[in-house]
Design an enzyme around this catalytic site. Structure first.
Site, PDB file in Angstrom:
ATOM      1  N   HIS A 124       5.256  -8.536  23.276  1.00 32.07           N
ATOM      2  CA  HIS A 124       4.218  -7.567  23.633  1.00 32.07           C
ATOM      3  C   HIS A 124       4.829  -6.176  23.423  1.00 32.07           C
ATOM      4  CE1 HIS A 124       1.646  -5.291  26.448  1.00 32.07           C
ATOM      5  NE2 HIS A 124       0.812  -6.321  26.457  1.00 32.07           N
ATOM      6  N   ASP A 201      10.248 -11.384  30.105  1.00 28.83           N
ATOM      7  CA  ASP A 201       8.918 -10.814  30.301  1.00 28.83           C
ATOM      8  C   ASP A 201       8.013 -11.957  30.737  1.00 28.83           C
ATOM      9  OD1 ASP A 201       6.352  -9.927  30.141  1.00 28.83           O
ATOM     10  OD2 ASP A 201       6.503  -9.108  28.112  1.00 28.83           O
ATOM     11  N   GLN A 204       2.907 -13.536  31.579  1.00 27.30           N
ATOM     12  CA  GLN A 204       2.017 -14.703  31.508  1.00 27.30           C
ATOM     13  C   GLN A 204       2.590 -15.900  32.286  1.00 27.30           C
ATOM     14  OE1 GLN A 204      -0.946 -14.524  30.165  1.00 27.30           O
ATOM     15  NE2 GLN A 204      -0.742 -12.591  29.052  1.00 27.30           N
ATOM     16  N   LYS A 227      -2.618 -10.473  36.579  1.00 22.94           N
ATOM     17  CA  LYS A 227      -2.794 -11.634  35.711  1.00 22.94           C
ATOM     18  C   LYS A 227      -2.736 -12.938  36.507  1.00 22.94           C
ATOM     19  CE  LYS A 227      -1.457  -9.310  31.523  1.00 22.94           C
ATOM     20  NZ  LYS A 227      -0.534  -9.132  30.409  1.00 22.94           N
ATOM     21  N   CYS A 368      -1.804  -6.171  21.474  1.00 27.16           N
ATOM     22  CA  CYS A 368      -0.543  -5.534  21.889  1.00 27.16           C
ATOM     23  C   CYS A 368       0.671  -6.201  21.250  1.00 27.16           C
ATOM     24  CB  CYS A 368      -0.379  -5.549  23.404  1.00 27.16           C
ATOM     25  SG  CYS A 368      -1.545  -4.502  24.237  1.00 27.16           S
TER      26      CYS A 368
HETATM   27  C1  LIG Z   1       0.081  -8.211  29.937  1.00 23.91           C
HETATM   28  C2  LIG Z   1       1.429  -8.313  29.379  1.00 23.91           C
HETATM   29  C3  LIG Z   1       2.365  -7.291  29.521  1.00 23.91           C
HETATM   30  C4  LIG Z   1       2.026  -5.994  30.194  1.00 23.91           C
HETATM   31  O1  LIG Z   1       1.626  -6.178  31.508  1.00 23.91           O
HETATM   32  P1  LIG Z   1       1.061  -4.945  32.355  1.00 23.91           P
HETATM   33  O2  LIG Z   1       0.486  -5.586  33.549  1.00 23.91           O
HETATM   34  O3  LIG Z   1       0.005  -4.307  31.476  1.00 23.91           O
HETATM   35  O4  LIG Z   1       2.178  -4.028  32.613  1.00 23.91           O
HETATM   36  C5  LIG Z   1       3.621  -7.473  29.013  1.00 23.91           C
HETATM   37  N1  LIG Z   1       3.960  -8.616  28.388  1.00 23.91           N
HETATM   38  C6  LIG Z   1       3.104  -9.636  28.227  1.00 23.91           C
HETATM   39  C7  LIG Z   1       3.554 -10.895  27.569  1.00 23.91           C
HETATM   40  C8  LIG Z   1       1.802  -9.516  28.710  1.00 23.91           C
HETATM   41  O5  LIG Z   1       0.947 -10.522  28.566  1.00 23.91           O
END
Ligand SMILES: *Cc1c(COP(=O)(O)O)cnc(C)c1O
Length: 412
Positions: A124, A201, A204, A227, A368
């Site tokens: 992302h 990260d 998800q 999320k 993104c």
């Molecule tokens: C949504 C997402 C982000 C960013 O999350 P925010 O809540 O917008 O800071 C980063 N990495 C992944 C894989 C995402 O799905």
């Protein structure tokens, strides 16, 4: 497997799902962008402002103590949710993006000219840009783990890229485009062998998998409340205590200090050292209700149900003539309930706009992840991502919607 009645009961807890979009029932399948909120989460927000609201850690008065207690309880709740060793390893941030920026900024001093940082081709933008900027500033080198045609990381290439020069490896747990679950445990172990730090990260992650920080042994893990049925503007940086203690704070100001004089300031202990200013108190407390919601259903129940939806959706969608599904679609053990695709040569925005008219909310565009779009040689994709409140009927409705969109668009 959760019954249809059970899912219907869950649906009833989400007021927004009763909404009509252009006279059609809302079919919300943009859950990888953000999930909808159950009534208990919405009510928690009301309850917070009507019975608790006060600033935390500052006041001696009753409400301030109560707010502080609630916030610290949610910190412990999250500690348990991700099996962290200490609650002080849970740092509240604005979300995944801020958590990554915090780490990138705070480990700045560890990065020297010629050092290397490893990310992957499927990241992302939030997990690309902060590292890119550090590399530019420091004369360090950003290395990218390539992927196979099916979207899996090329692990052999990773083994080739990692070296004593690698300072940090920052990898997504689950691709927000392909739904692929990366073998992070392997990556973490390998990276540690070379003395590199690892950031996962996990944006998800917690809505799809049971998490265990101690088992993963990752140095950092980031995720966002919104999320996983919680509010926007609040998230977490998990970090190992020794490492968080060793790196400097990210932002400076109130709440994160022990002692301030014009000669010298000393910082608070963890976690407050990284929480400058008034935190998103409401967001934290309300998030606690979202975690209650998830834990009541059970993360593995959620996971199993979403997998069934995924398998059904892939079966239906792949039968559409001219559809191109991206990433591995046969091995469901390594895929969460996210499907990205294009339809014939149609523009994803056109398809998305027509689906919207039918009340179907999908994500369209570069998602993104422009480097990943470049890899697949497309400008954008259509993404469908499921949550616990989606149904098999909705998958059918989506299938019909795509057929109709195709018919309409191929005519003009
Ligand atoms: C949504 C997402 C982000 C960013 O999350 P925010 O809540 O917008 O800071 C980063 N990495 C992944 C894989 C995402 O799905």
């Amino acid at each position: 497997m959760l019954s249809e009645e059970y899912i219907q009961k869950i649906r009833n807890q989400f007021p927004i799902l009763k909404k009509k979009i252009y006279d059609n029932p809302l079919v919300y399948v943009d859950n990888a962008a953000t999930t909808q909120k159950p009534i208990q989460v919405i009510e928690a927000s009301y309850k917070y402002y009507s019975t608790i609201n006060a600033n935390v850690h500052r006041g001696l008065h009753n409400l301030s103590q109560k707010a502080t207690l609630y916030v610290e309880n949610v910190r412990k709740q999250i500690q348990n949710f991700i099996h962290a060793k200490h609650s002080s390893e849970i740092i509240f941030t604005k979300g995944s993006t801020e958590s990554i920026n915090l780490v990138a900024s705070s480990i700045n001093n560890l990065i020297k000219k010629g050092d290397e940082i490893i990310i992957s081709c499927m990241e992302h933008h939030s997990n690309i840009v902060p590292w890119q900027v550090i590399c530019e500033k420091k004369g360090a080198i950003l290395k990218i783990i390539p992927i196979h045609k099916n979207g899996y990381l090329k692990l052999k290439d990773f083994e080739y890229l990692i070296s004593k020069k690698t300072k940090i490896v920052s990898i997504t747990h689950i691709s927000n485009v392909l739904g692929i679950i990366n073998p992070i445990k392997y990556i973490i172990k390998k990276s540690h062998k070379y003395g590199a730090l690892v950031l996962i990260d996990g944006a998800q992650g917690p809505s799809n998998l049971c998490l265990d920080m101690q088992d993963l042994d990752t140095d950092f893990y980031v995720f966002s409340a919104h999320k996983m049925y919680g509010p926007t503007g609040i998230g977490v940086l998990y970090g190992k205590k020794e490492i968080l203690n060793a790196i400097p704070p990210y932002q400076l100001g109130g709440e994160m200090i022990k002692n301030v004089s014009f000669k010298k300031t000393t910082y608070s202990d963890l976690p407050f050292k990284f929480e400058a200013g008034t935190p998103n108190i409401e967001g934290i407390i309300v998030w606690g209700s979202a975690i209650d919601f998830v834990e009541k259903i059970g993360i593995s129940n959620i996971q199993n149900y979403k997998k069934k939806l995924l398998i059904y959706a892939i079966e239906r969608l792949s039968s559409i003539d001219g559809i191109q599904l991206y990433g591995e679609i046969k091995d469901f053990s390594k895929k969460s309930s996210i499907i990205s695709f294009n339809l014939n040569k149609l523009h994803c925005f056109d398809v998305g706009s027509i689906l919207d008219r039918f009340g179907i909310a999908v994500r369209t565009g570069h998602l993104c992840a422009q480097p990943l779009m470049n890899f697949f040689k497309v400008k954008g994709m259509i993404r469908v991502s499921f949550s616990i409140y989606n149904t098999f009927k909705e998958v059918d409705y989506l299938f019909e919607g795509l057929l109709k969109a195709k018919k309409l668009l191929l005519k003009c």
